[in-house]
Design a protein around this motif. Structure first.
Motif, PDB file in Angstrom:
ATOM      1  N   UNK A 152       0.830  -1.205   0.000  1.00 27.54           N
ATOM      2  CA  UNK A 152       0.000   0.000   0.000  1.00 27.54           C
ATOM      3  C   UNK A 152       0.866   1.257   0.000  1.00 27.54           C
ATOM      4  N   UNK A 153       1.997   1.200   0.721  1.00 26.51           N
ATOM      5  CA  UNK A 153       2.906   2.356   0.713  1.00 26.51           C
ATOM      6  C   UNK A 153       3.465   2.527  -0.709  1.00 26.51           C
ATOM      7  N   UNK A 154       3.786   1.397  -1.335  1.00 26.01           N
ATOM      8  CA  UNK A 154       4.306   1.445  -2.700  1.00 26.01           C
ATOM      9  C   UNK A 154       3.253   2.031  -3.644  1.00 26.01           C
ATOM     10  N   UNK A 155       2.005   1.622  -3.481  1.00 27.40           N
ATOM     11  CA  UNK A 155       0.934   2.147  -4.342  1.00 27.40           C
ATOM     12  C   UNK A 155       0.815   3.669  -4.155  1.00 27.40           C
ATOM     13  N   UNK A 156       0.957   4.129  -2.923  1.00 27.37           N
ATOM     14  CA  UNK A 156       0.916   5.573  -2.636  1.00 27.37           C
ATOM     15  C   UNK A 156       2.060   6.291  -3.366  1.00 27.37           C
ATOM     16  N   UNK A 157       3.256   5.707  -3.274  1.00 22.74           N
ATOM     17  CA  UNK A 157       4.419   6.352  -3.908  1.00 22.74           C
ATOM     18  C   UNK A 157       4.261   6.360  -5.431  1.00 22.74           C
ATOM     19  N   UNK A 158       3.673   5.291  -5.971  1.00 25.43           N
ATOM     20  CA  UNK A 158       3.424   5.254  -7.428  1.00 25.43           C
ATOM     21  C   UNK A 158       2.421   6.344  -7.808  1.00 25.43           C
ATOM     22  N   UNK A 159       1.436   6.523  -6.952  1.00 26.09           N
ATOM     23  CA  UNK A 159       0.437   7.568  -7.212  1.00 26.09           C
ATOM     24  C   UNK A 159       1.090   8.953  -7.202  1.00 26.09           C
ATOM     25  N   UNK A 160       1.977   9.171  -6.222  1.00 26.54           N
ATOM     26  CA  UNK A 160       2.674  10.466  -6.122  1.00 26.54           C
ATOM     27  C   UNK A 160       3.511  10.681  -7.388  1.00 26.54           C
ATOM     28  N   UNK A 161       4.199   9.615  -7.824  1.00 23.30           N
ATOM     29  CA  UNK A 161       5.054   9.731  -9.015  1.00 23.30           C
ATOM     30  C   UNK A 161       4.218  10.111 -10.230  1.00 23.30           C
ATOM     31  N   UNK A 162       3.023   9.521 -10.351  1.00 17.85           N
ATOM     32  CA  UNK A 162       2.169   9.833 -11.508  1.00 17.85           C
ATOM     33  C   UNK A 162       1.600  11.233 -11.393  1.00 17.85           C
ATOM     34  N   UNK A 163       1.117  11.568 -10.214  1.00 22.24           N
ATOM     35  CA  UNK A 163       0.476  12.878 -10.030  1.00 22.24           C
ATOM     36  C   UNK A 163       1.440  14.022 -10.354  1.00 22.24           C
ATOM     37  N   UNK A 164       2.710  13.852  -9.943  1.00 28.66           N
ATOM     38  CA  UNK A 164       3.669  14.950 -10.159  1.00 28.66           C
ATOM     39  C   UNK A 164       4.610  14.663 -11.338  1.00 28.66           C
ATOM     40  N   UNK A 165       4.243  13.665 -12.123  1.00 28.63           N
ATOM     41  CA  UNK A 165       5.008  13.318 -13.330  1.00 28.63           C
ATOM     42  C   UNK A 165       6.507  13.214 -13.019  1.00 28.63           C
ATOM     43  N   UNK A 166       6.822  12.480 -11.957  1.00 28.40           N
ATOM     44  CA  UNK A 166       8.219  12.392 -11.527  1.00 28.40           C
ATOM     45  C   UNK A 166       9.038  11.459 -12.420  1.00 28.40           C
ATOM     46  N   UNK A 167       8.367  10.424 -12.979  1.00 20.94           N
ATOM     47  CA  UNK A 167       9.128   9.387 -13.690  1.00 20.94           C
ATOM     48  C   UNK A 167       9.874   9.948 -14.895  1.00 20.94           C
TER      49      UNK A 167
END
Ligand code: N01
Length: 540
Positions: free
Chosen positions: A90-105
């Motif tokens: 779940x923490x990983x899913x949160x971090x993936x969400x943050x990465x998508x929301x702020x276009x970090x990748x």
């Protein structure tokens, strides 16, 4: 070549790591208008949460929703945490969400290991080389490479000959691992082992726990969060953030004013009993503030937990082996979800390596001194990490005059404020030795360190400084301050990964800044005094 690999380029900031700290670094420096490039060996964001996918992995601190980023209030509004001690996935899913929301990748190159980090005095730039052949330069380097990211591997006779499956909790496979019908040995009873053992025991035929040091572990007190809990947390978010910043550990709690020595032993035990029922980190946040400094207070808490172990574990011989004999809290406090109860199962066996040491591994067993051969199909290494300094030394940047970090860090991890190192201009560590690191809410700590570094970069630009590094005197004074705080506590008296005792040949001393929130006051004060303790070189 992995997607996004571009081989060459000149950046303002290169960030090593795409975990919690690296992700925030990408966001923060980009927001400042700087060009950034991050590298991570994993195939996506998440760092520690990407690698540590072992069964039972979950937040084992004061928990969700406070183990999270605070820089965006939208995240608090948008993300629904399900439990107080969220599962790793779940923490990983949160971090993936943050990465998508702020276009970090788009600014993180994955599946890429940084191999060379070298400073060029003539250009005042760092050159960064990767295993993929990239060669880029940057004015600033951020080592967000993790305080717990280099696995500590045991070296027993014959371990290479063991022909069964072998996994390290700190580098768990992406594919599902099946324990069904298997005899599994778990080596290590730190946080990872204590989380994994009860989960593995539910499925495996037999679990042999190879314990070198008996540990204190407290009930995790995990519970589901309701929609009402989440709404209340959202309403209180502004106040919560302020409390987190004010708290010595970065958590939304009031400072603890109770000293054990002001109470009778009977009163203390009654207090501990209440905290045991609540679980989580309340033992430390709302226990007594002198447990880490007073032997008497420490003994009071230690005895309480020893009593609980005896109460839960039915077999008295097993309970004896599980009795910890160090000062409670002086190894990282552990939260457990059924660990003690796991020893009441017929399929769990405890081997105390202090009494019954490992002699060797064979193709299909582990052989110990007195209990002999234990046939196994799988070995789970929960043996921890070459912590805090290990990954930085593996990166081994080369600074001024080609001096390497390995040359500088032989007996001590010399640095200033846990962030900067003499001869390594414009290179910054996140959660490095000399910082609070793991003694602070780590996402918040990363945000706060990054905020400080961002302001430092602005100061350098404004004043025409091309390079900055700490003086030897400021490093020495900082080292003394870190030691002075630690030596006023019981922490250095125990062998732990905090003192480097878990890795052979590692300098043995307490390298984390134990002053908690005071650290952030100290670094703000240094900034307010025009970065006293640094030398500056004009831009060439
Ligand atoms: O590692 P550890 P960990 N032979 O070093 C034993 C964080 N974390 O991965 O104590 C036999 O604590 C070693 O024995 P000893 C958290 O900060 C967070 O469990 O050195 N045994 C010990 O029992 C934590 O503190 C979460 O004598 C050997 C164990 O292996 C940190 O990570 C979850 C051995 C290692 O324990 C590290 O925890 C998990 C050998 N040769 C971890 N070498 C969260 O959920 C070592 N051991 C947030």
């Amino acid at each position: 070549m992995p997607s996004g690999s571009e081989q060459t380029g000149n950046y303002d900031v290169v960030i090593i790591g795409g975990g919690v700290s690296g992700m925030y670094a990408v966001h923060h420096f980009r927001e400042m208008g700087l060009s950034v490039r991050a590298y991570d060996g994993a195939s996506d964001v998440g760092g520690t949460w990407w690698y540590n996918r072992y069964p039972g992995a979950r937040v084992d601190g004061p928990g969700s929703p406070y183990y999270c980023f605070t820089f965006s209030d939208d995240l608090m509004e948008e993300w629904d945490w399900d439990e107080t001690q969220s599962e790793g996935k779940d923490v990983l899913a949160y971090l993936e969400y943050v990465a998508s929301k702020f276009d970090l990748r788009k600014d993180i190159q994955f599946e890429t290991w940084v191999e060379d980090v070298e400073y060029d005095e003539a250009t005042q730039r760092w050159t960064i080389g990767t295993n993929r052949g990239d060669r880029v330069t940057a004015r600033f380097v951020i080592c967000a490479s993790g305080a717990l990211s280099t696995q500590n591997m045991p070296n027993y006779e014959g371990i290479q000959d063991f022909a069964g499956e072998v996994y390290h909790t700190g580098n768990w496979p992406r594919e599902e691992v099946s324990f069904e019908g298997k005899r599994v040995a778990v080596m290590g009873t730190g946080s990872s082992g204590i989380q994994a053992i009860p989960e593995i025991a539910k499925i495996a035929d037999h679990v042999t726990v190879l314990q070198r040091t008996a540990q204190f572990a407290f009930p995790a007190g995990n519970r589901s969060l309701t929609e009402e809990d989440r709404q209340n947390a959202r309403k209180a978010w502004e106040e919560t953030k302020a409390m987190m910043v004010a708290h010595p550990g970065g958590f939304p709690h009031k400072g603890n004013e109770l000293a054990a020595l002001d109470f009778t032993e009977e009163e203390r035990q009654a207090h501990f009993e209440k905290l045991w029922k609540i679980g989580s980190f309340h033992f430390f946040l709302n226990g007594y503030n002198d447990v880490a400094t007073s032997e008497e207070a420490n003994a009071s808490m230690s005895n309480f937990v020893r009593g609980k172990i005896r109460e839960i574990v039915k077999d008295p011989e097993t309970a004896d082996k599980l009795m910890p004999d160090h000062y409670v809290m002086t190894k990282r406090p552990i939260l457990e979800n059924g660990y003690w109860h796991a020893y009441n199962r017929d399929n769990v066996e405890l081997v105390d390596l202090r009494e019954d040491g490992i002699e060797r591994f064979t193709e299909n067993s582990v052989v110990t001194a007195t209990s002999g051969e234990h046939p196994i199909d799988m070995l789970v290494l929960a043996t921890g990490f070459d912590a805090i300094s290990g990954t930085l030394l593996k990166l081994n940047p080369k600074g001024r005059g080609g001096v390497s970090l390995k040359d500088r860090w032989t007996e001590r991890f010399h640095n200033f404020m846990g962030m900067t190192i003499k001869d390594f201009p414009n290179l910054f560590m996140i959660h490095g030795p000399g910082s609070p690191g793991v003694f602070y809410n780590m996402p918040l700590g990363a945000e706060r360190q990054m905020g400080w570094i961002g302001e430092f970069i602005q100061f350098l630009e404004k004043n025409g400084h091309g390079a900055a590094e700490p003086t030897a005197e400021s490093e020495e004074a900082w080292g003394n301050e870190v030691q002075g705080i630690a030596n006023a506590t019981l922490f250095p008296k125990t062998d732990s990964w905090w003192t480097g005792a878990n890795v052979e040949g590692k300098p043995r001393y307490f390298s984390a800044y134990l002053g908690g929130g005071i650290y952030y006051m100290r670094i703000a004060d240094i900034a307010a005094r025009d970065y006293d303790g640094y030398t500056f070189e004009p831009t060439k």
